[in-house]
Design a protein around this motif. Structure first.
Motif, PDB file in Angstrom:
ATOM      1  N   LYS A  95      38.946  52.682  41.240  1.00 48.79           N
ATOM      2  CA  LYS A  95      39.498  51.337  41.372  1.00 48.79           C
ATOM      3  C   LYS A  95      38.418  50.264  41.206  1.00 48.79           C
ATOM      4  O   LYS A  95      38.664  49.194  40.662  1.00 48.79           O
ATOM      5  CB  LYS A  95      40.175  51.176  42.728  1.00 48.79           C
ATOM      6  N   PRO A  98      34.752  49.042  36.540  1.00 54.67           N
ATOM      7  CA  PRO A  98      35.470  48.545  35.360  1.00 54.67           C
ATOM      8  C   PRO A  98      35.463  49.527  34.188  1.00 54.67           C
ATOM      9  O   PRO A  98      36.300  49.422  33.294  1.00 54.67           O
ATOM     10  CB  PRO A  98      34.704  47.261  35.005  1.00 54.67           C
ATOM     11  N   LYS A 134      44.749  52.827  35.716  1.00 50.05           N
ATOM     12  CA  LYS A 134      44.362  51.582  36.360  1.00 50.05           C
ATOM     13  C   LYS A 134      44.942  50.404  35.594  1.00 50.05           C
ATOM     14  O   LYS A 134      44.717  50.250  34.389  1.00 50.05           O
ATOM     15  CB  LYS A 134      42.841  51.483  36.444  1.00 50.05           C
ATOM     16  N   THR A 135      45.704  49.566  36.280  1.00 50.47           N
ATOM     17  CA  THR A 135      46.303  48.384  35.684  1.00 50.47           C
ATOM     18  C   THR A 135      45.862  47.156  36.480  1.00 50.47           C
ATOM     19  O   THR A 135      45.135  47.274  37.467  1.00 50.47           O
ATOM     20  CB  THR A 135      47.840  48.477  35.693  1.00 50.47           C
ATOM     21  N   GLN A 136      46.333  45.992  36.066  1.00 50.72           N
ATOM     22  CA  GLN A 136      45.979  44.764  36.767  1.00 50.72           C
ATOM     23  C   GLN A 136      46.524  44.738  38.186  1.00 50.72           C
ATOM     24  O   GLN A 136      45.997  44.026  39.040  1.00 50.72           O
ATOM     25  CB  GLN A 136      46.486  43.558  35.985  1.00 50.72           C
ATOM     26  N   THR A 137      47.563  45.488  38.451  1.00 45.64           N
ATOM     27  CA  THR A 137      48.163  45.517  39.794  1.00 45.64           C
ATOM     28  C   THR A 137      47.748  46.742  40.598  1.00 45.64           C
ATOM     29  O   THR A 137      48.312  46.993  41.654  1.00 45.64           O
ATOM     30  CB  THR A 137      49.695  45.467  39.683  1.00 45.64           C
TER      31      THR A 137
END
Length: 453
Positions: A95, A98, A134-137
């Motif tokens: 998480k 990047p 992994k997404t923006q949310t």
């Protein structure tokens, strides 16, 4: 090699956490990639394959084959774990870093993975998660095992109508396969496992299936022999490759089929025993290739907006299998296990209309979800003739949806190019407009159910 590259000395520090910073963890991942001959560039994003044991696993090689052939700056690195605590620590780093894009989840972490997903897609708590992206949310959890196995079965034998299934192993894989069969017109499903706690874990299958007989038997139950004698299809979902699973003095039907979810060895002890009993053996090669092709397809669609022809994904998977000596048993008779909706969608795609394909796939998913409840209520009561009629009617409905979607896309001038430039809000708004006023339930009841029902 995989054991050496597992949680080796230094991978977990004295406090029990996986490094004090994501940068340290990424450095360790980079060293492991180099040891495996995987190239990591300055901008390369990493997917992890997290599992308890990866002896002989080809998953990370298959994904890297996909990424290389599709010119994607991505790489997958295998990472062995021993405990749920270590698993959770790694996901925390995923998480935070990047460069880490997500993970493919293997046993025994599919169920624990649910606790770390901020949102889930088609995931049942009793089966678990196959992929975390992994997404923006946050981390998005997805499940593919059920659909992939059923597609692999249909690829060889069409529909599993009126067949009796016996599944060795009632863990996550066995439950996932059983769930995929419940709404497919089967006559019965029996799960057998030596662990009595598994009976409670799969009790939800009975609650969700008004049609076929679902039952759980302990492996040493005297009823196992009778259940095996009456079964048409046998499935090894235990993960065991070299252990005999069949009870002594077993008798089976002539023409029975035996499937092993394992793809290595080419013919496991389970399949050798099944063949000696008179069953036709099938290994898990098609299941392995289909599952990972579907997962990679979905990953590229969600993370980069890139939509690859599903047939190209399967062609790449089959080329990889040929290169690595992973052979189907018996030899594959057809070309693809990718779901029919995706293939038909691509056939309808005019050159450059990437937005249209995204819309079609969205419509197909929305359609499948809307019909799920009706499927569960009626599919298991259909005769073969009724099922064929129903399938034809569903095809007509799907084609109508595609036509509505195409008309909307054309009217709005959504000619999207190049690949990867699809705008999510455009696709979503088009889907909503296409579905507005389309009464799935009424159409299903009017056209698909005999009047006396």
């Amino acid at each position: 090699l995989f054991i050496t590259l597992g949680l080796a000395a230094g991978a977990v520090n004295a406090s029990g956490s996986v490094y004090s910073a994501p940068e340290d963890f990424f450095e360790e991942i980079t060293r492991r990639a180099q040891a495996l001959g995987i190239t990591i560039g300055a901008e390369t994003r990493i997917m992890l394959h997290l599992a308890g044991s990866m002896s002989g696993s080809q998953t990370y090689k298959l994904y890297n084959h996909f990424f290389q052939q599709l010119s994607e700056d991505l790489a997958m690195i295998p990472y062995e774990l021993k405990t749920n605590e270590e698993f959770g620590q790694v996901l925390i780093v995923v998480k935070e870093s990047p460069r880490l894009a997500g993970a493919i989840i293997g046993a025994p972490f599919k169920l624990p993975a649910i606790a770390y997903a901020e949102n889930v897609q088609d995931v049942m708590p009793q089966v678990g998660i196959d992929v975390l992206l992994k997404t923006q949310t946050g981390l998005r959890g997805m499940h593919f095992t059920s659909e992939a196995w059923l597609n692999a079965f249909r690829d060889k034998f069409d529909e599993p109508l009126a067949k009796h299934f016996f599944i060795f192993g009632a863990g996550g894989s066995g439950a996932a396969v059983a769930e995929s069969l419940l709404h497919s017109g089967v006559a019965s499903v029996t799960l057998s496992d030596p662990n009595p706690e598994r009976e409670e874990a799969v009790a939800w299958l009975r609650e969700g299936s008004p049609g076929p007989l679902i039952r759980f038997l302990l492996s040493d139950s005297p009823e196992v022999g009778e259940a095996i004698a009456g079964a048409d299809v046998f499935i090894n979902a235990t993960g065991q490759r070299d252990k005999s699973l069949w009870p002594s003095h077993t008798q089976i039907k002539a023409g029975a089929l035996a499937f092993d979810l394992n793809y290595r060895p080419h013919k496991s002890r389970f399949l050798e025993d099944a063949e000696s009993l008179g069953a036709e053996p099938h290994n898990g090669t098609d299941f392995f290739l289909t599952t990972n092709a579907m997962q990679a397809f979905e990953y590229l669609r969600l993370m980069s907006g890139r939509i690859v022809d599903p047939r190209e994904m399967m062609s790449l998977a089959q080329a990889f299998a040929a290169r690595e000596g992973i052979a189907d048993l018996p030899p594959k008779k057809t070309q693809s296990s990718i779901p029919e909706d995706q293939l038909e969608a691509y056939d309808l795609l005019p050159a450059g209309w990437v937005g249209f394909l995204g819309l079609i796939l969205g419509l197909a998913r929305a359609y499948a979800g809307a019909m799920h409840e009706v499927d569960g209520q009626v599919m298991n009561r259909l005769t073969a003739e009724q099922a064929a009629h129903r399938k034809a009617r569903l095809r007509e409905i799907r084609q109508e949806l595609f036509a509505r979607g195409e008309a909307i896309v054309r009217s709005r001038g959504h000619r999207v190019a190049p690949v990867g430039s699809v705008q999510q809000d455009t696709v979503i708004s088009s889907i909503r407009e296409a579905l507005d006023g389309f009464d799935f339930e009424a159409v299903a009841r009017k056209n698909l159910l005999p009047e006396h029902w």
